[in-house]
Scaffold this motif. Structure first.
Motif, PDB file in Angstrom:
ATOM      1  N   LYS A   1       0.835  -1.209   0.000  1.00  0.00           N
ATOM      2  CA  LYS A   1       0.000   0.000   0.000  1.00  0.00           C
ATOM      3  C   LYS A   1       0.864   1.251   0.000  1.00  0.00           C
ATOM      4  O   LYS A   1       0.621   2.207  -0.753  1.00  0.00           O
ATOM      5  N   TRP A   2       1.900   1.258   0.839  1.00  0.00           N
ATOM      6  CA  TRP A   2       2.783   2.429   0.904  1.00  0.00           C
ATOM      7  C   TRP A   2       3.571   2.603  -0.394  1.00  0.00           C
ATOM      8  O   TRP A   2       3.867   3.724  -0.804  1.00  0.00           O
ATOM      9  N   LEU A   3       3.931   1.491  -1.040  1.00  0.00           N
ATOM     10  CA  LEU A   3       4.680   1.588  -2.296  1.00  0.00           C
ATOM     11  C   LEU A   3       3.840   2.218  -3.407  1.00  0.00           C
ATOM     12  O   LEU A   3       4.366   2.918  -4.289  1.00  0.00           O
ATOM     13  N   THR A   4       2.568   1.958  -3.389  1.00  0.00           N
ATOM     14  CA  THR A   4       1.704   2.475  -4.465  1.00  0.00           C
ATOM     15  C   THR A   4       1.119   3.837  -4.143  1.00  0.00           C
ATOM     16  O   THR A   4       0.841   4.628  -5.052  1.00  0.00           O
ATOM     17  N   GLU A   5       0.920   4.136  -2.857  1.00  0.00           N
ATOM     18  CA  GLU A   5       0.207   5.358  -2.499  1.00  0.00           C
ATOM     19  C   GLU A   5       1.106   6.456  -1.958  1.00  0.00           C
ATOM     20  O   GLU A   5       0.652   7.589  -1.778  1.00  0.00           O
ATOM     21  N   THR A   6       2.360   6.126  -1.635  1.00  0.00           N
ATOM     22  CA  THR A   6       3.254   7.140  -1.063  1.00  0.00           C
ATOM     23  C   THR A   6       4.573   7.138  -1.819  1.00  0.00           C
ATOM     24  O   THR A   6       4.852   6.247  -2.642  1.00  0.00           O
ATOM     25  N   ASN A   7       5.385   8.134  -1.511  1.00  0.00           N
ATOM     26  CA  ASN A   7       6.734   8.232  -2.080  1.00  0.00           C
ATOM     27  C   ASN A   7       7.807   7.848  -1.056  1.00  0.00           C
ATOM     28  O   ASN A   7       8.965   8.256  -1.182  1.00  0.00           O
ATOM     29  N   MET A   8       7.419   7.095  -0.043  1.00  0.00           N
ATOM     30  CA  MET A   8       8.378   6.683   0.994  1.00  0.00           C
ATOM     31  C   MET A   8       9.480   5.825   0.372  1.00  0.00           C
ATOM     32  O   MET A   8       9.228   4.993  -0.506  1.00  0.00           O
ATOM     33  N   LYS A   9      10.694   6.040   0.869  1.00  0.00           N
ATOM     34  CA  LYS A   9      11.814   5.229   0.408  1.00  0.00           C
ATOM     35  C   LYS A   9      11.673   3.798   0.926  1.00  0.00           C
ATOM     36  O   LYS A   9      11.053   3.551   1.967  1.00  0.00           O
ATOM     37  N   ILE A  10      12.265   2.887   0.173  1.00  0.00           N
ATOM     38  CA  ILE A  10      12.184   1.467   0.557  1.00  0.00           C
ATOM     39  C   ILE A  10      12.835   1.236   1.914  1.00  0.00           C
ATOM     40  O   ILE A  10      12.315   0.490   2.755  1.00  0.00           O
ATOM     41  N   ALA A  11      13.963   1.892   2.168  1.00  0.00           N
ATOM     42  CA  ALA A  11      14.635   1.741   3.461  1.00  0.00           C
ATOM     43  C   ALA A  11      13.758   2.266   4.588  1.00  0.00           C
ATOM     44  O   ALA A  11      13.714   1.692   5.690  1.00  0.00           O
TER      45      ALA A  11
ATOM     46  N   MET B   1       7.877 -13.352  -1.719  1.00  0.00           N
ATOM     47  CA  MET B   1       6.418 -13.428  -1.699  1.00  0.00           C
ATOM     48  C   MET B   1       5.787 -12.924  -3.000  1.00  0.00           C
ATOM     49  O   MET B   1       4.753 -13.450  -3.439  1.00  0.00           O
ATOM     50  N   GLU B   2       6.368 -11.885  -3.627  1.00  0.00           N
ATOM     51  CA  GLU B   2       5.735 -11.256  -4.787  1.00  0.00           C
ATOM     52  C   GLU B   2       6.435 -11.570  -6.099  1.00  0.00           C
ATOM     53  O   GLU B   2       5.929 -11.224  -7.170  1.00  0.00           O
ATOM     54  N   GLY B   3       7.605 -12.162  -6.036  1.00  0.00           N
ATOM     55  CA  GLY B   3       8.324 -12.486  -7.255  1.00  0.00           C
ATOM     56  C   GLY B   3       9.049 -11.310  -7.867  1.00  0.00           C
ATOM     57  O   GLY B   3       9.531 -11.406  -9.002  1.00  0.00           O
ATOM     58  N   MET B   4       9.119 -10.193  -7.185  1.00  0.00           N
ATOM     59  CA  MET B   4       9.823  -9.004  -7.676  1.00  0.00           C
ATOM     60  C   MET B   4      10.251  -8.173  -6.477  1.00  0.00           C
ATOM     61  O   MET B   4       9.756  -8.372  -5.360  1.00  0.00           O
ATOM     62  N   THR B   5      11.173  -7.252  -6.711  1.00  0.00           N
ATOM     63  CA  THR B   5      11.642  -6.388  -5.634  1.00  0.00           C
ATOM     64  C   THR B   5      10.630  -5.282  -5.373  1.00  0.00           C
ATOM     65  O   THR B   5       9.754  -5.003  -6.216  1.00  0.00           O
ATOM     66  N   PRO B   6      10.709  -4.617  -4.211  1.00  0.00           N
ATOM     67  CA  PRO B   6       9.796  -3.487  -3.941  1.00  0.00           C
ATOM     68  C   PRO B   6       9.894  -2.396  -5.005  1.00  0.00           C
ATOM     69  O   PRO B   6       8.881  -1.800  -5.399  1.00  0.00           O
ATOM     70  N   GLY B   7      11.106  -2.101  -5.485  1.00  0.00           N
ATOM     71  CA  GLY B   7      11.260  -1.078  -6.521  1.00  0.00           C
ATOM     72  C   GLY B   7      10.566  -1.474  -7.807  1.00  0.00           C
ATOM     73  O   GLY B   7       9.903  -0.646  -8.464  1.00  0.00           O
ATOM     74  N   GLN B   8      10.732  -2.751  -8.198  1.00  0.00           N
ATOM     75  CA  GLN B   8      10.059  -3.221  -9.404  1.00  0.00           C
ATOM     76  C   GLN B   8       8.541  -3.175  -9.239  1.00  0.00           C
ATOM     77  O   GLN B   8       7.805  -2.836 -10.176  1.00  0.00           O
ATOM     78  N   TYR B   9       8.067  -3.516  -8.038  1.00  0.00           N
ATOM     79  CA  TYR B   9       6.621  -3.477  -7.785  1.00  0.00           C
ATOM     80  C   TYR B   9       6.098  -2.050  -7.906  1.00  0.00           C
ATOM     81  O   TYR B   9       5.045  -1.804  -8.504  1.00  0.00           O
ATOM     82  N   ARG B  10       6.846  -1.079  -7.358  1.00  0.00           N
ATOM     83  CA  ARG B  10       6.421   0.330  -7.440  1.00  0.00           C
ATOM     84  C   ARG B  10       6.405   0.797  -8.897  1.00  0.00           C
ATOM     85  O   ARG B  10       5.465   1.479  -9.335  1.00  0.00           O
ATOM     86  N   ASN B  11       7.427   0.429  -9.664  1.00  0.00           N
ATOM     87  CA  ASN B  11       7.475   0.828 -11.075  1.00  0.00           C
ATOM     88  C   ASN B  11       6.322   0.219 -11.856  1.00  0.00           C
ATOM     89  O   ASN B  11       5.730   0.853 -12.743  1.00  0.00           O
ATOM     90  N   THR B  12       5.997  -1.037 -11.544  1.00  0.00           N
ATOM     91  CA  THR B  12       4.900  -1.707 -12.251  1.00  0.00           C
ATOM     92  C   THR B  12       3.576  -1.011 -11.984  1.00  0.00           C
ATOM     93  O   THR B  12       2.774  -0.765 -12.894  1.00  0.00           O
ATOM     94  N   THR B  13       3.331  -0.690 -10.733  1.00  0.00           N
ATOM     95  CA  THR B  13       2.063  -0.019 -10.390  1.00  0.00           C
ATOM     96  C   THR B  13       2.013   1.384 -10.961  1.00  0.00           C
ATOM     97  O   THR B  13       0.953   1.852 -11.394  1.00  0.00           O
ATOM     98  N   ASP B  14       3.162   2.082 -10.987  1.00  0.00           N
ATOM     99  CA  ASP B  14       3.189   3.427 -11.571  1.00  0.00           C
ATOM    100  C   ASP B  14       2.903   3.377 -13.060  1.00  0.00           C
ATOM    101  O   ASP B  14       2.170   4.202 -13.616  1.00  0.00           O
TER     102      ASP B  14
END
Length: 758
Positions: free
Chosen positions: A707-717, A738-751
């Protein structure tokens, strides 16, 4: 096998090399020294023999000349010249005697001695006969009497250029009228001396230690009396020998042989270096052999040491291998020291554990005795503890010892526990192991014994108990100066009766109020009527309640049947049976009430339960009624309550996860908040939710992270830190899993998906 850096391995190698090197060096060195010594001895003995041979040749020649001169002086022609004056050389008689003398002197010179001159000296008539012929004494003639000195007879004299053999004539005359002198040049004697490697440099000395013969003619006439080795020679008493000397920086053996014929000393210098030249070859050969044997021995020792060390290494690795699979460092110690320390630690641990086990065994034995006397021991446990060893008896009794009073003694009430301990020790000593089951025990201000009797008759058993009770009473009084009373139960045969017998012994002691202190009380005497209600099966009742709480219907039914059998196995009245079962019903209702259950919902009022129980006629009816009317509804009610409780606990834990996911939330914190044990709520949560608490918390945090990755600009750290991950790498690793991708890749995909929608 890879060898570690081992002190012990190196010590073994060094010790093996030492074991090989020491005997080789010792034997090789000893062999070389012995061989050198033997060679020197042989060379010295050989040189001495050669010197003796040279001495023999010289003296043989001298003796030959001496004998020839002796024969000459014994001739008639010489005898005439001693008394006749032949100075008138013109007389025919004088001429004849002079010619005979010349002929005799010429014959002496024919001997192979190299004599330069033979002289006949006529002292009385002052003339002489030499190689030149007859000569009267001239004015320059030496004083022959002074030259001849006081010596008489035959002797050797050292002249200036020759060695002279002098014979005075006649031999026995104090004032000899004549003398014969045989002159032997020094060079002639030196011809007998030969220089070789074995003999060295031979020479001859006279009695004054002046050299009279030497291969080196320049040394003839030199006096060596001042030399240190000559001083040793003067002191020496033996006729021949060897003296070590140093000369010109070199070592020599001074070999000598004294002559008894003329007092001369035959000597030689033998070089030690020349003597040991052969031993040098032996030395190098011995050294080569030793080196070859040493190399072979070292190679064998390395191979053998490795073979011997590998078992030690394996043992060391077994004992000291860490969790990483590597053996720990030696830290300046060798393996055997560490192994020894480890085994000593194991031995100490074993001793400590043995003591602990013995202590625990004693504690367990005491605990078993407590359970046995309190009636809480199960039949199987009793059989395992006592009957497995084949214990036998004809009858059993419980004997209880109690202190009557401390009034009038030197003890106070605070000393009672210590006194009971002392009483227990005394009774333990008095009651033989063959006369008791297990050891005596202290229970509630009493000392309790389970006495067994193997006597064939009741009278003998009673007599034995009487004697034992009196002995206990008198011994305690003698040593502790206190009075005790003893309570004795009725005899029984089965171990299930121990609890009842214990109560009987205690009950017997209550009659001290009537009979006084320091009494021995038999329950059979104070209560002749043996009829009483059976023991309430407390243990079975507790097990039945536990089975109901666990919702185990089969076990509950089985325990209910056992309870019924225990009660109905004793001959009682119908009303007494009902009283025993009412006790069970009351205990079950109390447990349900404590759990919040309301069985009244099944009946109009609680008393109907007791009324229904009184209406039942047989034990089977009672068992079936209890099971279907009480136990099964109770289990159902408890299960409903448990389900509600489980649901409430899981909901509270889920609520805590949803509210405190960003805190360091643990199962222990949840248990503390809702006042339950962590293991209990862990089991409840897994059963209700279908997954462990930690996994549920991690998945919920994952949803928050997405949720934070898609709705906020918070850094992964920053997200990882807020969600209580130790570092961002752990968060990224779990997210990818769990998701098959990194948090950064997940954020890019949703963006990208959001941009496509626009």
């Amino acid at each position: 096998m890879k060898l570690i850096k081992s002190n012990y391995y190196h010590k073994m190698i060094l010790f093996s090399i030492f074991l090989i090197t020491f005997p080789i060096v010792t034997v090789g060195g000893f062999s070389y020294i012995r061989a050198s010594h033997t060679i020197q001895e042989k060379v010295n003995m050989g040189s001495l023999q050669i010197l003796k041979q040279m001495q023999h040749r010289v003296e043989q020649s001298l003796r030959t000349a001496d004998n020839a001169l002796t024969q000459f002086t014994a001739s008639s022609s010489v005898a005439k010249l001693l008394t006749n004056d032949v100075r008138d050389v013109h007389r025919s008689s004088s001429i004849q005697m002079i010619e005979e003398l010349q002929e005799g002197l010429r014959r002496i010179q024919t001997y192979d001695l190299g004599m330069s001159d033979v002289q006949f000296i006529q002292l009385r008539y002052q003339w002489k006969m030499t190689n030149k012929g007859y000569e009267p004494f001239s004015s320059s003639e030496p004083d022959w009497k002074q030259l001849l000195g006081a010596k008489r007879g035959s002797y050797w004299n050292i002249g200036e250029n020759s060695i002279d053999l002098v014979k005075t004539l006649p031999v026995t005359a104090l004032e000899p009228p004549a003398a014969v002198i045989l002159k032997v040049p020094y060079e002639e004697i030196s011809k007998f001396l030969s220089v070789d490697a074995e003999l060295g440099k031979p020479f001859i000395m006279d009695s004054a230690y002046r050299i009279i013969a030497d291969a080196d003619s320049s040394r003839i006439g030199l006096s060596v009396a001042a030399q240190p080795y000559i001083q040793q020679l003067m002191v020496a008493k033996n006729e021949q020998g060897i003296i070590p000397i140093d000369m010109d920086g070199n070592s020599y053996n001074f070999i000598f042989s004294r002559s008894v014929y003329n007092g001369w000393t035959y000597a030689s210098y033998v070089s030690i270096e020349a003597m040991t030249r052969e031993s040098q070859a032996i030395k190098w050969f011995t050294l080569l052999v030793c080196v070859l044997v040493l190399v072979a021995g070292v190679a064998a020792s390395l191979f053998g040491t490795r073979k011997m060390y590998i078992p030690i290494l394996r043992l060391y690795q077994e004992l000291f291998t860490t969790s990483s699979g590597h053996a720990s460092l030696l830290k300046g110690k060798d393996e055997l020291q560490l192994i020894g320390e480890k085994f000593r630690a194991y031995v100490n641990t074993e001793k400590k554990m043995s003591h602990e086990l013995q202590y625990q065994h004693n504690q367990l034995q005491d605990f078993f005795m407590l359970k046995l006397f309190l009636g809480e021991a199960e039949q199987q446990e009793i059989e395992d503890k006592l009957l497995v060893n084949g214990e036998t008896w004809n009858s059993l009794r419980v004997l209880v010892v109690q202190i009557d009073t401390l009034d009038g003694t030197r003890y106070e009430e605070k000393d009672k526990d210590l006194l009971l301990f002392a009483v227990n020790n005394i009774v333990t000593e008095l009651v033989q192991e063959s006369d008791r089951l297990l050891k005596p025990i202290l229970m509630d201000q009493s000392q309790v014994n389970l006495i067994r009797s193997t006597h064939p008759t009741h009278e003998e058993a009673v007599r034995f108990i009487d004697e034992l009770a009196n002995e206990i009473q008198q011994t305690v009084k003698y040593y502790l100066h206190i009075k005790v009373s003893l309570g004795i139960s009725r005899p029984f045969n089965y171990l299930k009766g121990v609890h009842r017998a214990y109560k009987e012994a205690l009950e017997a002691l209550n009659y001290r109020i009537k009979l006084g202190n320091e009494a021995i009380l038999y329950i059979a005497d104070v209560q002749p009527n043996d009829r009483s209600l059976p023991e309430y099966p407390e243990k079975l009742k507790n097990d039945l309640i536990d089975a109901i709480k666990l919702s185990d219907r089969e076990q509950s039914y089985r325990l209910l049947q056992q309870f019924s059998h225990e009660v109905f196995s004793v001959q009682l009245s119908h009303r007494e049976y009902q009283i025993m079962m009412i006790g069970l019903l009351t205990d079950l209702l109390r447990v349900l009430q404590e759990s919040g259950g309301l069985l009244q919902s099944l009946y109009e009022e609680e008393k109907s339960l007791f009324d229904r129980l009184f209406e039942l006629q047989t034990s089977n009816e009672i068992v079936e009624w209890f099971f279907h009317s009480i136990i099964v509804p109770s289990i159902r009610l408890l299960e409903e309550q448990r389900s509600k409780q489980y649901l409430r606990i899981s909901e509270e834990m889920i609520s805590m996860v949803h509210s405190d996911y960003d805190k360091n939330l643990t199962i222990e914190m949840c248990a503390f908040r809702i006042n339950y044990h962590p293991d209990y709520i862990r089991h409840v949560f897994r059963k209700e939710v279908g997954m462990p608490f930690g996994e549920y918390l991690a998945q919920y945090r994952l949803q928050i992270a997405k949720k934070w990755l898609t709705e906020t600009n918070m850094k992964i750290a920053e997200i990882a830190e807020k969600l209580q991950y130790n570092n961002s790498q752990n968060f990224i690793r779990y997210f990818r899993k769990m998701e098959g991708m990194t948090p950064g890749q997940y954020r890019n995909t949703t963006d990208t998906g959001a941009a496509d929608l626009h």
